[in-house]
Design a protein around this motif. Structure first.
Motif, PDB file in Angstrom:
ATOM      1  N   TRP A 361       0.818  -1.211   0.000  1.00 20.65           N
ATOM      2  CA  TRP A 361       0.000   0.000   0.000  1.00 20.65           C
ATOM      3  C   TRP A 361       0.856   1.268   0.000  1.00 20.65           C
ATOM      4  CZ3 TRP A 361      -4.772   0.200  -1.468  1.00 20.65           C
ATOM      5  CH2 TRP A 361      -5.553  -0.951  -1.388  1.00 20.65           C
ATOM      6  N   GLY A 362       2.031   1.150   0.588  1.00 19.88           N
ATOM      7  CA  GLY A 362       2.932   2.304   0.554  1.00 19.88           C
ATOM      8  C   GLY A 362       3.347   2.643  -0.864  1.00 19.88           C
ATOM      9  N   GLN A 363       3.667   1.599  -1.669  1.00 20.07           N
ATOM     10  CA  GLN A 363       4.056   1.841  -3.050  1.00 20.07           C
ATOM     11  C   GLN A 363       2.872   2.348  -3.877  1.00 20.07           C
ATOM     12  OE1 GLN A 363       5.286  -1.577  -5.369  1.00 20.07           O
ATOM     13  NE2 GLN A 363       6.700  -0.333  -6.558  1.00 20.07           N
ATOM     14  N   ARG A 364       1.693   1.743  -3.623  1.00 16.65           N
ATOM     15  CA  ARG A 364       0.504   2.213  -4.355  1.00 16.65           C
ATOM     16  C   ARG A 364       0.229   3.687  -4.048  1.00 16.65           C
ATOM     17  NH1 ARG A 364      -3.567  -2.956  -3.378  1.00 16.65           N
ATOM     18  NH2 ARG A 364      -2.547  -4.354  -4.881  1.00 16.65           N
ATOM     19  N   LEU A 365       0.382   4.043  -2.767  1.00 15.73           N
ATOM     20  CA  LEU A 365       0.158   5.448  -2.398  1.00 15.73           C
ATOM     21  C   LEU A 365       1.162   6.347  -3.110  1.00 15.73           C
ATOM     22  CD1 LEU A 365      -1.224   7.601  -0.664  1.00 15.73           C
ATOM     23  CD2 LEU A 365       0.451   7.116   1.135  1.00 15.73           C
ATOM     24  N   ALA A 366       2.415   5.912  -3.170  1.00 14.59           N
ATOM     25  CA  ALA A 366       3.440   6.726  -3.846  1.00 14.59           C
ATOM     26  C   ALA A 366       3.092   6.913  -5.320  1.00 14.59           C
ATOM     27  CB  ALA A 366       4.809   6.055  -3.700  1.00 14.59           C
ATOM     28  N   ILE A 367       2.626   5.833  -5.964  1.00 12.48           N
ATOM     29  CA  ILE A 367       2.259   5.928  -7.386  1.00 12.48           C
ATOM     30  C   ILE A 367       1.080   6.870  -7.578  1.00 12.48           C
ATOM     31  CG2 ILE A 367       1.349   4.635  -9.353  1.00 12.48           C
ATOM     32  CD1 ILE A 367       2.954   2.211  -8.294  1.00 12.48           C
ATOM     33  N   VAL A 368       0.059   6.705  -6.727  1.00 14.60           N
ATOM     34  CA  VAL A 368      -1.137   7.548  -6.850  1.00 14.60           C
ATOM     35  C   VAL A 368      -0.789   9.012  -6.630  1.00 14.60           C
ATOM     36  CG1 VAL A 368      -3.338   8.120  -5.757  1.00 14.60           C
ATOM     37  CG2 VAL A 368      -2.772   5.733  -6.229  1.00 14.60           C
ATOM     38  N   VAL A 369       0.015   9.284  -5.596  1.00 12.56           N
ATOM     39  CA  VAL A 369       0.386  10.673  -5.300  1.00 12.56           C
ATOM     40  C   VAL A 369       1.191  11.262  -6.463  1.00 12.56           C
ATOM     41  CG1 VAL A 369       1.854  12.103  -3.831  1.00 12.56           C
ATOM     42  CG2 VAL A 369       0.310  10.443  -2.797  1.00 12.56           C
ATOM     43  N   TYR A 370       2.143  10.496  -6.992  1.00  8.92           N
ATOM     44  CA  TYR A 370       3.002  11.013  -8.066  1.00  8.92           C
ATOM     45  C   TYR A 370       2.199  11.251  -9.343  1.00  8.92           C
ATOM     46  CZ  TYR A 370       7.212  11.561 -10.914  1.00  8.92           C
ATOM     47  OH  TYR A 370       8.185  12.067 -11.748  1.00  8.92           O
ATOM     48  N   VAL A 371       1.440  10.233  -9.759  1.00  8.79           N
ATOM     49  CA  VAL A 371       0.670  10.361 -11.004  1.00  8.79           C
ATOM     50  C   VAL A 371      -0.445  11.397 -10.835  1.00  8.79           C
ATOM     51  CG1 VAL A 371      -0.821   9.145 -12.635  1.00  8.79           C
ATOM     52  CG2 VAL A 371       1.204   8.015 -11.715  1.00  8.79           C
ATOM     53  N   GLY A 372      -1.122  11.341  -9.674  1.00 11.71           N
ATOM     54  CA  GLY A 372      -2.188  12.314  -9.430  1.00 11.71           C
ATOM     55  C   GLY A 372      -1.655  13.734  -9.417  1.00 11.71           C
ATOM     56  N   GLY A 373      -0.493  13.912  -8.779  1.00 12.48           N
ATOM     57  CA  GLY A 373       0.100  15.246  -8.752  1.00 12.48           C
ATOM     58  C   GLY A 373       0.442  15.744 -10.146  1.00 12.48           C
ATOM     59  N   LEU A 374       1.003  14.854 -10.969  1.00 11.05           N
ATOM     60  CA  LEU A 374       1.337  15.244 -12.346  1.00 11.05           C
ATOM     61  C   LEU A 374       0.085  15.616 -13.138  1.00 11.05           C
ATOM     62  CD1 LEU A 374       4.087  12.687 -13.445  1.00 11.05           C
ATOM     63  CD2 LEU A 374       4.371  15.121 -12.990  1.00 11.05           C
ATOM     64  N   LEU A 375      -0.994  14.836 -12.936  1.00  7.81           N
ATOM     65  CA  LEU A 375      -2.237  15.133 -13.661  1.00  7.81           C
ATOM     66  C   LEU A 375      -2.816  16.479 -13.231  1.00  7.81           C
ATOM     67  CD1 LEU A 375      -3.953  11.609 -13.678  1.00  7.81           C
ATOM     68  CD2 LEU A 375      -2.940  12.836 -15.622  1.00  7.81           C
ATOM     69  N   ILE A 376      -2.787  16.743 -11.923  1.00  2.00           N
ATOM     70  CA  ILE A 376      -3.320  18.027 -11.441  1.00  2.00           C
ATOM     71  C   ILE A 376      -2.481  19.188 -11.972  1.00  2.00           C
ATOM     72  CG2 ILE A 376      -3.632  19.438  -9.370  1.00  2.00           C
ATOM     73  CD1 ILE A 376      -4.343  16.823  -7.880  1.00  2.00           C
ATOM     74  N   ILE A 377      -1.149  19.040 -11.892  1.00  2.00           N
ATOM     75  CA  ILE A 377      -0.266  20.100 -12.388  1.00  2.00           C
ATOM     76  C   ILE A 377      -0.467  20.310 -13.889  1.00  2.00           C
ATOM     77  CG2 ILE A 377       2.169  20.589 -12.886  1.00  2.00           C
ATOM     78  CD1 ILE A 377       2.805  19.345 -10.137  1.00  2.00           C
ATOM     79  N   SER A 378      -0.573  19.200 -14.630  1.00  3.00           N
ATOM     80  CA  SER A 378      -0.785  19.310 -16.085  1.00  3.00           C
ATOM     81  C   SER A 378      -2.131  19.960 -16.384  1.00  3.00           C
ATOM     82  CB  SER A 378      -0.726  17.927 -16.728  1.00  3.00           C
ATOM     83  OG  SER A 378       0.509  17.306 -16.461  1.00  3.00           O
ATOM     84  N   GLY A 379      -3.150  19.581 -15.601  1.00  6.09           N
ATOM     85  CA  GLY A 379      -4.486  20.138 -15.814  1.00  6.09           C
ATOM     86  C   GLY A 379      -4.513  21.636 -15.579  1.00  6.09           C
ATOM     87  N   ILE A 380      -3.865  22.084 -14.503  1.00  7.29           N
ATOM     88  CA  ILE A 380      -3.834  23.526 -14.211  1.00  7.29           C
ATOM     89  C   ILE A 380      -3.086  24.271 -15.317  1.00  7.29           C
ATOM     90  CG2 ILE A 380      -2.923  25.253 -12.611  1.00  7.29           C
ATOM     91  CD1 ILE A 380      -3.391  23.214 -10.354  1.00  7.29           C
ATOM     92  N   SER A 381      -1.972  23.699 -15.751  1.00 10.54           N
ATOM     93  CA  SER A 381      -1.188  24.338 -16.818  1.00 10.54           C
ATOM     94  C   SER A 381      -1.990  24.396 -18.117  1.00 10.54           C
ATOM     95  CB  SER A 381       0.114  23.569 -17.042  1.00 10.54           C
ATOM     96  OG  SER A 381       0.870  23.511 -15.862  1.00 10.54           O
ATOM     97  N   TRP A 382      -2.652  23.287 -18.441  1.00  9.52           N
ATOM     98  CA  TRP A 382      -3.461  23.228 -19.674  1.00  9.52           C
ATOM     99  C   TRP A 382      -4.616  24.233 -19.618  1.00  9.52           C
ATOM    100  CZ3 TRP A 382      -2.926  21.498 -24.386  1.00  9.52           C
ATOM    101  CH2 TRP A 382      -4.041  21.358 -25.192  1.00  9.52           C
ATOM    102  N   TYR A 383      -5.238  24.322 -18.455  1.00  5.08           N
ATOM    103  CA  TYR A 383      -6.340  25.283 -18.290  1.00  5.08           C
ATOM    104  C   TYR A 383      -5.835  26.715 -18.520  1.00  5.08           C
ATOM    105  CZ  TYR A 383      -9.493  28.412 -15.817  1.00  5.08           C
ATOM    106  OH  TYR A 383     -10.305  29.476 -15.482  1.00  5.08           O
ATOM    107  N   GLY A 384      -4.649  27.010 -17.938  1.00  9.01           N
ATOM    108  CA  GLY A 384      -4.091  28.351 -18.090  1.00  9.01           C
ATOM    109  C   GLY A 384      -3.791  28.685 -19.538  1.00  9.01           C
ATOM    110  N   ILE A 385      -3.215  27.717 -20.254  1.00  8.54           N
ATOM    111  CA  ILE A 385      -2.878  27.960 -21.666  1.00  8.54           C
ATOM    112  C   ILE A 385      -4.135  28.166 -22.499  1.00  8.54           C
ATOM    113  CG2 ILE A 385      -1.881  26.883 -23.720  1.00  8.54           C
ATOM    114  CD1 ILE A 385       0.143  25.502 -21.815  1.00  8.54           C
ATOM    115  N   GLN A 386      -5.153  27.309 -22.247  1.00  9.67           N
ATOM    116  CA  GLN A 386      -6.402  27.444 -23.002  1.00  9.67           C
ATOM    117  C   GLN A 386      -7.117  28.739 -22.678  1.00  9.67           C
ATOM    118  OE1 GLN A 386      -7.222  25.410 -25.534  1.00  9.67           O
ATOM    119  NE2 GLN A 386      -5.205  24.571 -25.052  1.00  9.67           N
ATOM    120  N   ALA A 387      -7.090  29.137 -21.384  1.00  8.45           N
ATOM    121  CA  ALA A 387      -7.742  30.392 -20.988  1.00  8.45           C
ATOM    122  C   ALA A 387      -7.069  31.578 -21.676  1.00  8.45           C
ATOM    123  CB  ALA A 387      -7.673  30.539 -19.471  1.00  8.45           C
ATOM    124  N   GLU A 388      -5.739  31.522 -21.760  1.00  2.56           N
ATOM    125  CA  GLU A 388      -5.027  32.624 -22.407  1.00  2.56           C
ATOM    126  C   GLU A 388      -5.366  32.670 -23.903  1.00  2.56           C
ATOM    127  OE1 GLU A 388      -0.817  32.222 -22.536  1.00  2.56           O
ATOM    128  OE2 GLU A 388      -0.585  34.045 -23.724  1.00  2.56           O
TER     129      GLU A 388
END
Length: 665
Positions: A361-388
């Motif tokens: 579960w520790g490894q699963r949590l690490a994967i979820v946190v890493y991938v989830g964080g990347l998706l959130i960061i990518s989503g915010i960046s994509w939203y900003g670019i599209q808004a501009e």
């Protein structure tokens, strides 16, 4: 190739065989099914070598100063053989390394490469990632163009808001409180000295840790496989599943394959991206016609706060930029300091997740946190670019930026970069500065093709809000041309000319004054003047301006214009010479249109009308006796309001006088 005897001679004196053996022939324990996971780290090392080689080549041309940085990079892009390729390889490989380190860390997490005793291997990977980002940030600003300059403003601005160390950190990397020559030298030193040394030290330490771990694993495996050694691994020990292979050729080959693929993608970017990156734009909107095709623009315009540019950060820090705009000012520190700190802590603490949640579960949590964080960061960046990109003025602003970039590049190629620096290319260029000066001084009342000269609406403050303003005075695009004068004479009350003057104090007297009365009396179906008469006198007056776009009319037309202006030998619509009481010389003076030189009166003097001198004199003092006199409602623009340098640029731009690529054909 060297003979064996020669190799032996060299080896006895250098020990090079052991050196290469240590690098390439080390027995490399790996899992048969997952060995492709280990190639990203090696690819990063090879890409770092590409960066070092291309960076060294660029150092032979680049000059780190405000006066020479942009010019040296432009020279590299346009004059040096394959300079564009070397710079492109260096630039895009740096960005590819960020992608590679993100993937590498992800693969380390899913292969549990952070578990005891590999924690420091994992942590040094994170540090290497941070250094790669630092190298990219400091490298992007070195051309000292608008993109790098404003991007670095944002990035150092984010760093500057950090509590306690923010201002010191910003001052350290900027070289003071303001951007300038010292900023470039600091950037250059950090980019080519400080960070590379740190990166090499981290790479060496990282590789030493890996080598130590693999030697340990190999020894354990050899002991397990040796029947003469009293040692046996547990059934669930992961080392039991590993096989031992030399690094060369197995992993080396795979690493080279991946590196070639990544560099191939980079080369595709170098070749294809310049033609594709502005495909979503209609480059050349309105008056912003670029002097070069978008695909040939290698650099943004030279860094200059006087030239409009929308600041945009690099893609890998875009999410912080967007988050800063989503939170109130007082909470900005949460985004600039707390959030990065939390992200860093989450990554650093990955090896300890399993202590709390167990291995699975520790490894699963690490994967979820890493991938989830990347998706959130990518989503915010994509939203900003599209808004501009969906903003109303985005295409206009970007088209304007590209026009400036193309203009600067063309001027540099044509005339070279002046000793005072590349910013002077545009600062002394009427085509570049004219619209800005017009918007700043004239765009409050006048328009230019319906806008403020730069393509934007003229604005005013109303009830505390910025709103689109109604122009108060004439639209000056094409001023003093035959077309502009003809339209004016046919309908002075048009919104394009006097139509809105009633909103200005004293403007009603002009709107309904002598000029409008003249048009009512002599122009139109009931008037004595034909459209050809109006065009003829307009062409006669326009001749005074000596504009480059003036189309010389026939002598017959000029004579017709003189008869309208002076009233001498005027012929009516039937061709009969008659008395004409609306001739221009009653009010306006112009020797070329008045054979008797008796004209002139209460209206502006038309001698040299629309010429550079006439316009400068008029703008400086419109209330002079030979202009509007007591009827004047236009403010004067003395040198304290607009410098001699700027007024000349403004007037030249209004007259369409600037260096043009087409004139060379």
């Amino acid at each position: 190739m060297l003979s064996e005897k020669t190799k032996q001679w060299i080896d006895e004196r250098t020990g090079y065989k052991n050196f290469f053996h240590a690098i390439f022939l080390l027995n490399f324990p790996t899992k048969r099914r997952s060995r492709w996971q280990f190639i990203w780290g090696g690819a990063l090392v090879l890409m770092m070598l590409v960066e070092i080689i291309t960076g060294a080549l660029m150092m032979t041309v680049y000059s780190p100063s405000e006066a020479s940085a942009w010019g040296s990079v432009h020279y590299m892009e346009t004059q040096v053989d394959l300079g564009w390729f070397v710079r492109g390889l260096h630039h895009y490989t740096a960005h590819m390394m960020i992608v590679a380190i993100i993937i590498h860390i992800f693969l380390v997490i899913i292969s549990a490469g952070y578990r005891k005793p590999k924690e420091f291997i994992y942590w040094t990977s994170l540090l290497i990632g941070g250094v790669i980002i630092g190298l990219t940030i400091t490298g992007n600003a070195l051309p000292w163009d608008q993109k790098g300059y404003w991007s670095y403003q944002i990035e150092t601005g984010i760093a500057g808001t950090m509590p306690v160390i923010g201002s010191t950190l910003r001052s350290l990397v900027v070289g003071g409180s303001e951007f300038g020559n010292l900023t470039l030298t600091r950037l250059y030193t950090i980019h080519v000295m400080a960070l590379p040394v740190i990166a090499i030290m981290l790479f060496v330490f990282h590789m030493a840790l890996i080598r130590r771990e693999r030697l340990r694993t190999a020894k354990v495996k050899e002991a397990n496989d040796d029947p003469n050694v009293d040692f046996e691994l547990d059934e669930d020990d992961p080392v039991k599943d590993e096989i031992t292979q030399p690094y060369w050729p197995y992993q080396t080959t795979r690493t080279l394959v991946l590196t070639l693929i990544l560099v191939g993608i980079v080369i595709l970017q170098i070749v294809a991206y310049p033609a594709l990156k502005n495909k979503h734009l209609d480059v050349g909107i309105g008056d912003w016609q670029a002097d070069l095709p978008a695909s040939e623009i290698k650099l943004e315009a030279p860094a200059d706060s006087a030239i409009p540019y929308v600041a945009r950060p690099e893609w890998f820090v875009r999410f912080l930029f967007e988050l800063r705009h989503m939170v109130p000012k007082e909470l900005e520190v949460l985004v600039t300091a707390v959030l990065p700190g939390v992200i860093l802590a989450i990554l650093v603490l990955v090896p300890f997740y399993e202590k709390v949640f167990g291995e699975q579960w520790g490894q699963r949590l690490a994967i979820v946190v890493y991938v989830g964080g990347l998706l959130i960061i990518s989503g915010i960046s994509w939203y900003g670019i599209q808004a501009e990109r969906s903003a109303p003025d985005y295409e206009l602003n970007r088209s304007q930026e590209l026009a400036y970039a193309a203009r600067a590049s063309w001027l540099a190629s044509k005339n070279g970069v002046p000793p005072e620096g590349p910013a002077s290319l545009l600062r002394n260029d009427p085509k570049s500065m004219g619209p800005i000066i017009f918007a700043r001084h004239c765009g409050i009342c006048h328009t230019w093709n319906g806008h403020d000269g730069t393509g934007h609406n003229i604005m005013e403050m109303k009830d505390g809000k910025k709103v689109i303003a109604t122009p108060r005075a004439s639209d000056l695009a094409g001023f003093a041309t035959t077309k502009w004068l003809t339209e004016f004479l046919l309908d002075p009350r048009s919104p394009k000319f006097f139509g809105h003057l009633a909103t200005v104090k004293g403007g009603d007297a002009i709107l309904n004054g002598d000029m409008s009365d003249w048009a009512d009396s002599y122009v139109g179906p009931e008037g004595i003047l034909t459209k050809e008469d109006v065009e003829a006198v307009a062409a006669l007056v326009a001749r005074e301006a000596k504009r480059r776009d003036y189309v010389k009319p026939s002598q017959e037309v000029i004579q017709r214009g003189i008869s309208v202006f002076s009233g001498v030998d005027f012929k009516d619509k039937s061709g009969k010479v008659v008395e004409f009481y609306g001739y221009c010389a009653q009010c306006h003076a112009m020797k070329a249109g008045d054979p008797n030189e008796e004209g002139g009166g209460a209206a502006p003097d038309f001698n040299g009308y629309g010429s550079e001198k006439w316009l400068i004199d008029f703008i400086r003092k419109p209330g002079a006796e030979h202009f509007y006199g007591e009827k004047n409602i236009m403010p004067s623009f003395e040198e304290s309001k607009i410098s001699e340098h700027d007024i000349k640029l403004l007037v030249k731009w209004m007259r369409g006088e600037w260096q043009r690529p087409t004139e060379e054909k």
